[in-house]
Every structure is written in structure tokens, then in C-alpha cells.
Write an enzyme that holds these catalytic residues in place. Structure first.
Site, PDB file in Angstrom:
ATOM      1  N   ASP A  60      -8.383  12.829  16.254  1.00 36.97           N
ATOM      2  CA  ASP A  60      -8.521  11.511  16.873  1.00 36.97           C
ATOM      3  C   ASP A  60      -9.753  11.514  17.775  1.00 36.97           C
ATOM      4  O   ASP A  60      -9.835  12.322  18.716  1.00 36.97           O
ATOM      5  CB  ASP A  60      -7.249  11.212  17.678  1.00 36.97           C
ATOM      6  CG  ASP A  60      -7.184   9.763  18.103  1.00 36.97           C
ATOM      7  OD1 ASP A  60      -8.097   9.312  18.832  1.00 36.97           O
ATOM      8  OD2 ASP A  60      -6.232   9.074  17.689  1.00 36.97           O
ATOM      9  N   GLU A  99      -8.438  -5.258   4.923  1.00 37.84           N
ATOM     10  CA  GLU A  99      -8.264  -4.967   3.497  1.00 37.84           C
ATOM     11  C   GLU A  99      -7.075  -5.740   2.931  1.00 37.84           C
ATOM     12  O   GLU A  99      -7.109  -6.176   1.782  1.00 37.84           O
ATOM     13  CB  GLU A  99      -8.054  -3.459   3.315  1.00 37.84           C
ATOM     14  CG  GLU A  99      -9.350  -2.683   3.556  1.00 37.84           C
ATOM     15  CD  GLU A  99      -9.110  -1.234   3.903  1.00 37.84           C
ATOM     16  OE1 GLU A  99      -8.668  -0.959   5.033  1.00 37.84           O
ATOM     17  OE2 GLU A  99      -9.359  -0.373   3.045  1.00 37.84           O
ATOM     18  N   ARG A 140     -11.427  15.601   7.365  1.00 35.05           N
ATOM     19  CA  ARG A 140     -12.162  16.002   6.157  1.00 35.05           C
ATOM     20  C   ARG A 140     -13.578  16.436   6.532  1.00 35.05           C
ATOM     21  O   ARG A 140     -14.189  15.841   7.423  1.00 35.05           O
ATOM     22  CB  ARG A 140     -12.250  14.846   5.160  1.00 35.05           C
ATOM     23  CG  ARG A 140     -10.921  14.396   4.625  1.00 35.05           C
ATOM     24  CD  ARG A 140     -11.130  13.368   3.513  1.00 35.05           C
ATOM     25  NE  ARG A 140      -9.901  12.645   3.254  1.00 35.05           N
ATOM     26  CZ  ARG A 140      -9.816  11.318   3.245  1.00 35.05           C
ATOM     27  NH1 ARG A 140     -10.887  10.558   3.461  1.00 35.05           N
ATOM     28  NH2 ARG A 140      -8.668  10.737   3.017  1.00 35.05           N
ATOM     29  N   HIS A 185     -17.698   2.249   7.353  1.00 33.78           N
ATOM     30  CA  HIS A 185     -16.263   2.231   7.639  1.00 33.78           C
ATOM     31  C   HIS A 185     -15.966   3.543   8.364  1.00 33.78           C
ATOM     32  O   HIS A 185     -15.940   4.611   7.753  1.00 33.78           O
ATOM     33  CB  HIS A 185     -15.470   2.118   6.327  1.00 33.78           C
ATOM     34  CG  HIS A 185     -13.992   2.096   6.540  1.00 33.78           C
ATOM     35  ND1 HIS A 185     -13.221   0.990   6.281  1.00 33.78           N
ATOM     36  CD2 HIS A 185     -13.133   3.054   6.988  1.00 33.78           C
ATOM     37  CE1 HIS A 185     -11.958   1.250   6.566  1.00 33.78           C
ATOM     38  NE2 HIS A 185     -11.880   2.506   6.990  1.00 33.78           N
ATOM     39  N   HIS A 243     -12.652   3.094  -0.291  1.00 39.39           N
ATOM     40  CA  HIS A 243     -12.751   2.067   0.769  1.00 39.39           C
ATOM     41  C   HIS A 243     -13.490   0.826   0.275  1.00 39.39           C
ATOM     42  O   HIS A 243     -14.030   0.066   1.091  1.00 39.39           O
ATOM     43  CB  HIS A 243     -13.557   2.571   1.996  1.00 39.39           C
ATOM     44  CG  HIS A 243     -12.861   3.571   2.856  1.00 39.39           C
ATOM     45  ND1 HIS A 243     -13.564   4.483   3.618  1.00 39.39           N
ATOM     46  CD2 HIS A 243     -11.548   3.798   3.100  1.00 39.39           C
ATOM     47  CE1 HIS A 243     -12.703   5.236   4.295  1.00 39.39           C
ATOM     48  NE2 HIS A 243     -11.479   4.846   4.005  1.00 39.39           N
ATOM     49  N   ARG A 261     -10.690   9.679  20.117  1.00 40.10           N
ATOM     50  CA  ARG A 261     -10.470   9.448  21.556  1.00 40.10           C
ATOM     51  C   ARG A 261     -10.190  10.760  22.280  1.00 40.10           C
ATOM     52  O   ARG A 261     -10.747  11.013  23.348  1.00 40.10           O
ATOM     53  CB  ARG A 261      -9.299   8.479  21.771  1.00 40.10           C
ATOM     54  CG  ARG A 261      -9.692   7.054  21.515  1.00 40.10           C
ATOM     55  CD  ARG A 261      -8.500   6.170  21.446  1.00 40.10           C
ATOM     56  NE  ARG A 261      -7.708   6.476  20.241  1.00 40.10           N
ATOM     57  CZ  ARG A 261      -6.840   5.667  19.678  1.00 40.10           C
ATOM     58  NH1 ARG A 261      -6.596   4.507  20.230  1.00 40.10           N
ATOM     59  NH2 ARG A 261      -6.199   6.002  18.586  1.00 40.10           N
ATOM     60  N   ASN A 277       0.878  -1.168   0.000  1.00 39.76           N
ATOM     61  CA  ASN A 277       0.000   0.000   0.000  1.00 39.76           C
ATOM     62  C   ASN A 277       0.918   1.221   0.000  1.00 39.76           C
ATOM     63  O   ASN A 277       1.429   1.623   1.048  1.00 39.76           O
ATOM     64  CB  ASN A 277      -0.872  -0.050   1.262  1.00 39.76           C
ATOM     65  CG  ASN A 277      -1.870   1.090   1.320  1.00 39.76           C
ATOM     66  OD1 ASN A 277      -1.828   2.005   0.492  1.00 39.76           O
ATOM     67  ND2 ASN A 277      -2.748   1.046   2.292  1.00 39.76           N
ATOM     68  N   VAL A 315     -13.124   3.615  14.822  1.00 40.66           N
ATOM     69  CA  VAL A 315     -14.275   4.097  15.587  1.00 40.66           C
ATOM     70  C   VAL A 315     -15.378   3.027  15.618  1.00 40.66           C
ATOM     71  O   VAL A 315     -15.906   2.690  16.681  1.00 40.66           O
ATOM     72  CB  VAL A 315     -14.815   5.409  14.973  1.00 40.66           C
ATOM     73  CG1 VAL A 315     -16.066   5.869  15.692  1.00 40.66           C
ATOM     74  CG2 VAL A 315     -13.738   6.476  14.988  1.00 40.66           C
ATOM     75  N   GLY A 316     -15.703   2.489  14.474  1.00 40.35           N
ATOM     76  CA  GLY A 316     -16.789   1.498  14.388  1.00 40.35           C
ATOM     77  C   GLY A 316     -16.530   0.273  15.246  1.00 40.35           C
ATOM     78  O   GLY A 316     -17.434  -0.262  15.892  1.00 40.35           O
ATOM     79  N   GLU A 317     -15.255  -0.149  15.295  1.00 41.62           N
ATOM     80  CA  GLU A 317     -14.935  -1.370  16.052  1.00 41.62           C
ATOM     81  C   GLU A 317     -14.791  -1.110  17.544  1.00 41.62           C
ATOM     82  O   GLU A 317     -15.067  -1.992  18.354  1.00 41.62           O
ATOM     83  CB  GLU A 317     -13.604  -1.965  15.537  1.00 41.62           C
ATOM     84  CG  GLU A 317     -13.709  -2.563  14.155  1.00 41.62           C
ATOM     85  CD  GLU A 317     -12.327  -2.864  13.569  1.00 41.62           C
ATOM     86  OE1 GLU A 317     -11.414  -3.214  14.325  1.00 41.62           O
ATOM     87  OE2 GLU A 317     -12.172  -2.742  12.340  1.00 41.62           O
ATOM     88  N   GLY A 363     -10.604   8.153   7.949  1.00 44.14           N
ATOM     89  CA  GLY A 363     -11.497   8.392   6.816  1.00 44.14           C
ATOM     90  C   GLY A 363     -12.784   7.618   7.084  1.00 44.14           C
ATOM     91  O   GLY A 363     -12.726   6.555   7.699  1.00 44.14           O
ATOM     92  N   ARG A 395      -2.478  -2.152  -3.532  1.00 41.11           N
ATOM     93  CA  ARG A 395      -3.697  -1.384  -3.322  1.00 41.11           C
ATOM     94  C   ARG A 395      -3.624  -0.130  -4.195  1.00 41.11           C
ATOM     95  O   ARG A 395      -2.655   0.635  -4.120  1.00 41.11           O
ATOM     96  CB  ARG A 395      -3.810  -0.963  -1.863  1.00 41.11           C
ATOM     97  CG  ARG A 395      -4.998  -0.093  -1.651  1.00 41.11           C
ATOM     98  CD  ARG A 395      -4.955   0.645  -0.351  1.00 41.11           C
ATOM     99  NE  ARG A 395      -6.079   1.548  -0.300  1.00 41.11           N
ATOM    100  CZ  ARG A 395      -6.093   2.697   0.367  1.00 41.11           C
ATOM    101  NH1 ARG A 395      -5.031   3.067   1.042  1.00 41.11           N
ATOM    102  NH2 ARG A 395      -7.150   3.457   0.354  1.00 41.11           N
ATOM    103  N   GLY A 455     -13.247   5.216  10.367  1.00 39.56           N
ATOM    104  CA  GLY A 455     -11.876   5.299  10.872  1.00 39.56           C
ATOM    105  C   GLY A 455     -11.479   6.757  10.877  1.00 39.56           C
ATOM    106  O   GLY A 455     -12.282   7.626  11.261  1.00 39.56           O
TER     107      GLY A 455
END
Ligand code: ADP
Length: 413
Positions: free
Chosen positions: A282, A383, A240, A207, A179, A284, A7, A331-333, A211, A90, A209
Site C-alpha cells: 500500500d 470501469e 508485482r 492507471h 485495464h 500510503r 466482476n 495512487v493517480g487520483e 495494479g 468483466r 492503483g
């Protein structure tokens, strides 16, 4: 088969070496600040990771170092380059040319180069990665896996922008998404967790994260996604802005005296969680500050969850319902608080979070209440594995053809 997944970013080169049959990660690392005096290389798995100061003038130098670390020294993963069977790259932008992963040849390289107009930093970087591999491993087959190809199934009503049609004809301005490899992976895994065929499910995949993007996947086919011509569109992200009133762009440029590049920078690097909170990109740090009463951090937190909630609503409408909402990335996880905010108030839509399951940690899991009509599922994204698997399948298909084995399924996983 051992596949090296590359990547390449404009000043970085991330890699993983995976054994596909055993689904085993053999090594991973990253070369950072390539091209600068502060370049360094991290290599190794978890506690064995080592940071090595190493001057890398370009991606070519970085690739040489990567191959050296993979084959020699204390954290080597294989004995020689001969044990690296293939490379999967990638690639961010596949434009209209690539609706799936492909074996890299000079025609593919030329098209990736042509598409660099749509993703200048990313595609040019990927090309540097490809060229470096060609130089150091000339006989190893390589596959290109595109972030955009999963979204080539979008219907025109979803991918066209209501701008003069000529702009589409002249510059190929349309939604391509991003993504895609992550959305494809988590949708497949979600179907496996639900134990239902993917072509019988309506899924919304999120997704979240640094991004962030969200997709509507109707019976296994992507029908809409939040990122657009570029990854700037859609959800509010770490730095963003996501979707904003387009009239803001000329307004700010005029009043702040910004060039197009500066405006682009402002929207990509200084907005989102960072722009609103003034603290961090971030989540957190933003969460910690909001818990201490920082009002802008609270606002950023609320705006982020609201942005996800609105897309969930849109995509339920687009598909006429949803069977499961799938969450992934940092974030999602991991962020139970953000998940709670996102799903609060969605009970009338049959979406009910189980507070206890939401608090628990784990790998792939359901966090919806038993009474929820819509399942909520967490799937850690992978990924690199997807890139390695595509590479494996394409190489095996080719080997199969050469050997006269025409049913690739016989040799696929
Ligand atoms: P990238 O897009 O860079 O791959 P990640 O998927 O690693 O990003 O996600 C990074 C985001 O995930 C950051 O905003 C980070 O704060 C957030 N994150 C990671 N772990 C946690 C956690 N335990 N709780 C809350 N947020 C987290």
C-alpha cells in the site's frame, strides 16, 4: 435500463447495479473468500453497507445471495429480479477473438474458456460468474466486456515479443494488455474535459492503483500499453515487479530452488512496493515509512515514480509528442506526493505540474500549470459504468434491430 455488473475473481464476486440512463449507482457489494469457511458478504451503498457472514461454497451460492440482497431486506435496490434488465461481465482475457464487447452466447463462453490458458485464474472465475447468472436469471441477456479488447488495435511492432516466431504461432504469446476498460474510459473523459475530439489528441493514460499500467492512445487508438501477455509486465506495482531482466527468472529459480509456480508467485505477490520496502504493497504505508526515514521505503517510492516517468518518456517517443497525460486509480487520483515526483524534471518536455492545483482535491480536473504545453488531468476511473454502458448499447442495438430500428445511434445515449 438497470444493468448488473459482475466482476468475478477466483474467490470473490464484486457487483454493482447501475441505472445507465440516469448514470445512477443503485447498489454495490462484494462476496469474499467464496469457497472457504470464512466467506462473507458486504452489501449496500456507503454508510448503509452491511457485512453479513454467509457461507458460500461456490460462485453459485454467492450469486444467489447477491440477488437476494438486491431484491429483499433493508438495503434492497429493486423490488424483483424483473427490474434487472441485463448483466455485464468483466472478463480479463479476450485474446485475439474479441476487439469489443459482445453479447454472451455459447460460442462466446467456449472462447472465454479456451482463452483461460492465458489467464487461468481470471477467465475461469468469470465463467463461474456467467454460469451462476445463467442459472439464476436464465432469461436476462448478458454481455462480456474484456480488459484486453481496447488494445486489439496495437500494431504488431508493439504487441510482438522478440522471441522465436513459432512461440507466437504455437501459444499466441504476444502482448494483450489489461485495464483496457479503464484506459478507454479515462481517455474518453479526458477528451471531454479538454473539450476536444478524441481523434485529434495524443494521450498517455496512467492507471496507478494496486495494479499499474500505462498506455499510449494516438488519435483515439491504443498504440502501446505496458502490461503484456499477462498483467505482470510493465510498471512496478503494489506486489508485482513489472518489467525486469528476463534472465533474472531462471537465475532465481535455479539459486533459490523455485518451481515455475513459486517464481510466478514471487514476481506477482512478493515484489513491487512490498518487495522493496518490506513494509506494504500500500503506497500510503510506504509513503509514511519513507517520511520517517526508512531507506527501503524511500527507495521503493523513488523506483515507483521512476518507473512511471520512463514509460511517459517512451510513449512520447512512440507517438511523436503528447497533448495530455491522464492519471487515475488510487495512487493517480489521490497521491499528490507521487504525482509531484513523477512530473519533476519533465519541464524540458513541456510538462509542468501546478503545485497548488496538485494539492487540491476534487473530481475530474486539470493539474498542469497554465504555461504547460502538455495538460495533466486527473480522471477518477469508472470501469463498472463503462461495462454497464457497453451492455446497454449492445442490448439496445439488438432490440433496435428486432424492432426494425437500424440506426442504433437513435436510441443510444
Ligand atoms: P486496485 O488496483 O486494488 O483497485 P486502487 O485503485 O484502490 O487499487 O489503488 C490502491 C492504491 O492507491 C494503494 O497503493 C493505496 O495506497 C493508494 N492510495 C489510495 N488512496 C491514497 C491516498 N490518499 N494517498 C496515497 N495513496 C493512496
Amino acid at each position: 435500463m438497470n444493468v448488473l455488473v459482475i466482476n468475478a475473481g477466483s474467490s470473490s464476486l464484486k457487483y454493482q447495479l447501475l441505472n445507465v440512463e440516469r448514470q445512477e449507482l443503485l447498489a454495490k457489494g462484494i462476496c469474499e473468500r467464496v469457497g472457504s469457511a470464512e466467506s462473507f458478504h458486504k452489501h449496500g451503498l456507503d454508510e448503509n453497507e452491511r457485512v453479513i457472514d454467509a457461507h458460500m461454497a461456490d460462485h453459485d451460492d454467492a450469486m444467489a445471495l447477491v440477488l437476494e440482497s438486491l431484491t429483499s431486506g433493508p438495503a434492497k435496490a429493486v423490488d424483483s429480479l424483473a427490474e434487472i434488465d441485463a448483466v455485464g461481465h468483466r472478463i480479463v482475457q479476450g485474446g485475439k477473438y474479441f476487439d469489443r464487447s459482445v453479447l454472451i452466447d455459447e460460442d462466446v463462453v467456449a472462447k472465454i474458456d479456451e482463452l483461460a490458458e492465458l489467464a487461468p485464474l481470471h477467465n475461469k472465475a468469470a465463467l463461474m460468474g456467467i454460469r451462476a447468472c445463467q442459472k439464476h436469471m436464465p432469461d436476462v441477456p448478458m454481455v462480456a466486456v474484456f480488459d484486453t479488447s481496447f488494445f486489439q488495435t496495437l500494431p504488431p511492432k508493439a504487441y510482438m515479443y522478440p522471441l522465436p516466431y513459432e512461440l507466437y504461432e504455437k501459444y499466441a504469446i504476444r502482448k494483450y494488455g489489461a485495464h483496457g476498460t479503464s484506459h478507454r474510459y479515462i481517455s474518453e473523459r479526458a477528451a471531454a474535459v479538454l473539450d476536444e475530439p478524441i481523434d485529434e489528441l495524443k494521450l498517455i493514460t496512467c492507471h496507478l492503483g494496486n495494479g499499474c499500467s500505462i498506455s499510449a492512445i494516438d488519435h483515439g487508438v491504443a498504440v502501446d500499453t505496458s502490461m503484456g501477455l499477462t498483467p505482470l509486465d510493465g510498471l512496478m506495482m503494489g506486489t508485482r515487479c513489472g518489467a525486469i531482466d528476463p534472465a533474472i527468472v531462471p537465475f532465481v529459480m535455479e539459486h533459490e530452488g523455485l518451481s515455475p509456480a513459486e517464481m510466478n508467485d514471487l514476481m506477482n505477490k512478493k515484489s513491487g512496493l512490498l518487495g522493496i520496502s518490506g513494509i506494504s504493497n500500500d503506497l500510503r504505508s510506504v509513503r509514511d515509512a519513507s517520511e520517517k526515514g526508512d531507506e527501503r521505503a524511500m527507495l521503493a517510492y523513488d523506483m515507483y515514480s521512476n518507473s512511471v516517468k520512463k514509460y511517459i518518456g517512451q510513449y512520447i517517443a512512440v507517438m511523436g509528442g503528447v497533448d495530455a497525460i491522464v492519471l487515475t486509480a488510487g495512487v493517480g487520483e489521490n497521491c499528490e506526493k507521487m504525482r509531484r515526483l513523477i512530473f519533476t524534471g519533465l519541464q524540458p518536455l513541456g510538462i509542468i505540474l501546478d503545485e497548488e492545483k496538485n494539492r487540491q482535491r476534487g473530481f475530474e480536473r486539470e493539474i498542469s500549470a497554465d504555461s504547460s504545453q502538455v495538460k495533466i488531468i486527473i480522471i477518477p476511473t469508472n470501469e463498472e459504468y463503462m461495462i454497464a454502458r457497453d451492455t446497454y448499447e449492445i442490448i439496445h442495438e439488438r432490440v433496435g434491430m428486432e424492432d426494425g430500428v437500424h440506426d442504433a445511434a437513435e436510441i443510444l445515449m
